[in-house]
Scaffold this motif. Structure first.
Motif, PDB file in Angstrom:
ATOM      1  N   GLU A  55       0.836  -1.197   0.000  1.00 40.98           N
ATOM      2  CA  GLU A  55       0.000   0.000   0.000  1.00 40.98           C
ATOM      3  C   GLU A  55       0.876   1.254   0.000  1.00 40.98           C
ATOM      4  O   GLU A  55       0.621   2.210  -0.746  1.00 40.98           O
ATOM      5  N   ALA A  58       2.436   1.825  -3.411  1.00 37.26           N
ATOM      6  CA  ALA A  58       1.491   2.397  -4.372  1.00 37.26           C
ATOM      7  C   ALA A  58       1.295   3.892  -4.114  1.00 37.26           C
ATOM      8  O   ALA A  58       1.228   4.697  -5.053  1.00 37.26           O
ATOM      9  N   PHE A 143      -3.727   2.153 -10.418  1.00 36.10           N
ATOM     10  CA  PHE A 143      -3.998   2.706  -9.089  1.00 36.10           C
ATOM     11  C   PHE A 143      -4.903   3.930  -9.167  1.00 36.10           C
ATOM     12  O   PHE A 143      -5.696   4.186  -8.248  1.00 36.10           O
ATOM     13  N   ILE A 146      -8.584   2.646  -9.277  1.00 37.19           N
ATOM     14  CA  ILE A 146      -9.060   1.769  -8.214  1.00 37.19           C
ATOM     15  C   ILE A 146      -9.034   2.536  -6.899  1.00 37.19           C
ATOM     16  O   ILE A 146      -8.077   3.234  -6.589  1.00 37.19           O
ATOM     17  N   GLU A 148      -8.711   3.300  -2.949  1.00 36.07           N
ATOM     18  CA  GLU A 148      -7.927   2.807  -1.816  1.00 36.07           C
ATOM     19  C   GLU A 148      -8.869   2.230  -0.749  1.00 36.07           C
ATOM     20  O   GLU A 148     -10.018   2.635  -0.665  1.00 36.07           O
ATOM     21  N   TRP A 150      -5.808  -0.354  -1.827  1.00 34.05           N
ATOM     22  CA  TRP A 150      -5.664  -1.205  -3.004  1.00 34.05           C
ATOM     23  C   TRP A 150      -5.451  -2.678  -2.649  1.00 34.05           C
ATOM     24  O   TRP A 150      -5.849  -3.559  -3.391  1.00 34.05           O
ATOM     25  N   PHE A 162      -6.342  -7.263  -4.315  1.00 35.92           N
ATOM     26  CA  PHE A 162      -5.948  -6.356  -5.396  1.00 35.92           C
ATOM     27  C   PHE A 162      -6.559  -6.775  -6.721  1.00 35.92           C
ATOM     28  O   PHE A 162      -7.155  -5.956  -7.437  1.00 35.92           O
ATOM     29  N   LYS A 165     -10.256  -6.108  -7.249  1.00 40.03           N
ATOM     30  CA  LYS A 165     -10.516  -4.713  -7.607  1.00 40.03           C
ATOM     31  C   LYS A 165     -10.060  -4.415  -9.033  1.00 40.03           C
ATOM     32  O   LYS A 165     -10.694  -3.623  -9.742  1.00 40.03           O
TER      33      LYS A 165
END
Length: 216
Positions: A55, A58, A143, A146, A148, A150, A162, A165
């Motif tokens: 996380e 990202a 990212f 999508i 958070e 993630w 992940f 999603k």
């Protein structure tokens, strides 16, 4: 293109020597646009859990001017050629296949069938449904599209969370099965061994599903 490399560290709390050698070779002679390398929990937000390290990586990608995030787990052994091949896949999400660190190793790449994930071992560049994130290149736009967090989901590990999603956002996952990777205890498990074990696990899962259907 500008790549952020993140090296999550799990239970062993250290990076394998071969992984460090691979990263060093990549930086010295890989000819790839590497912007930064974040090593373990010290660089990845001080988090002990792998999903939180992912996380943080990202978030660092989004805060910087990086176009791609490359995960290389601390126990993955990859050559310069492996890194170059992953970039050459040229997809929003590209992964490499390695064997699980178990007595009966199976590939960490899966295809869904009847609502269940089955280990899959391909032969070239193939579309899959989900995989382990130990060697994965993810574009920034994934990212961006999508929400958070993630890598956090209900009752599933960070990989499954992940990719659940990812599919909901309409992205595909691709694996280059020609990439050679090592994982602890297995420098490289033969294709025949992984296929045999994967088939065995698939038959167990199929039997479990069949029994569940009988009792419902």
């Amino acid at each position: 293109m500008k790549i952020l490399i993140a090296v999550p560290i799990g239970k062993r709390d250290h990076a394998e020597t071969e992984m460090i050698r691979g990263i060093t070779d990549l930086l010295l002679r890989g000819n790839l646009p590497i912007g930064q390398v974040l090593w373990g929990w010290r660089d990845l937000g001080g988090a002990g859990s792998v999903w939180m390290q992912r996380e943080f990586a990202a978030k660092a990608t989004m805060r910087g001017d990086y176009t791609d995030l490359l995960f290389v787990d601390s126990d993955i052994w990859a050559s310069v050629e492996a890194f170059q091949a992953l970039v050459a896949v040229n997809k929003p999400i590209a992964v490499g296949c390695y064997a699980t660190a178990e007595d009966q190793p199976v590939p960490v790449t899966f295809r869904n069938r009847n609502g269940h994930g089955y280990p899959h071992l391909g032969v070239g560049v193939e579309k899959i449904d989900w995989s382990g994130l130990g060697f994965a290149l993810i574009r920034r736009k994934v990212f961006e599209q999508i929400c958070e967090p993630w890598f956090l989901g209900a009752d599933i590990n960070e990989d499954r969370a992940f990719f659940t999603k990812v599919h909901a956002a309409g992205f595909e996952v691709w694996c280059d099965y020609r990439i050679m990777l090592g994982h602890p205890y297995h420098v490289w498990v033969s294709r025949a061994d992984m296929l045999r074990t994967a088939a065995h696990q698939a038959s167990i899962l199929a039997g479990a599903v069949e029994r569940k259907q009988l009792f419902h």
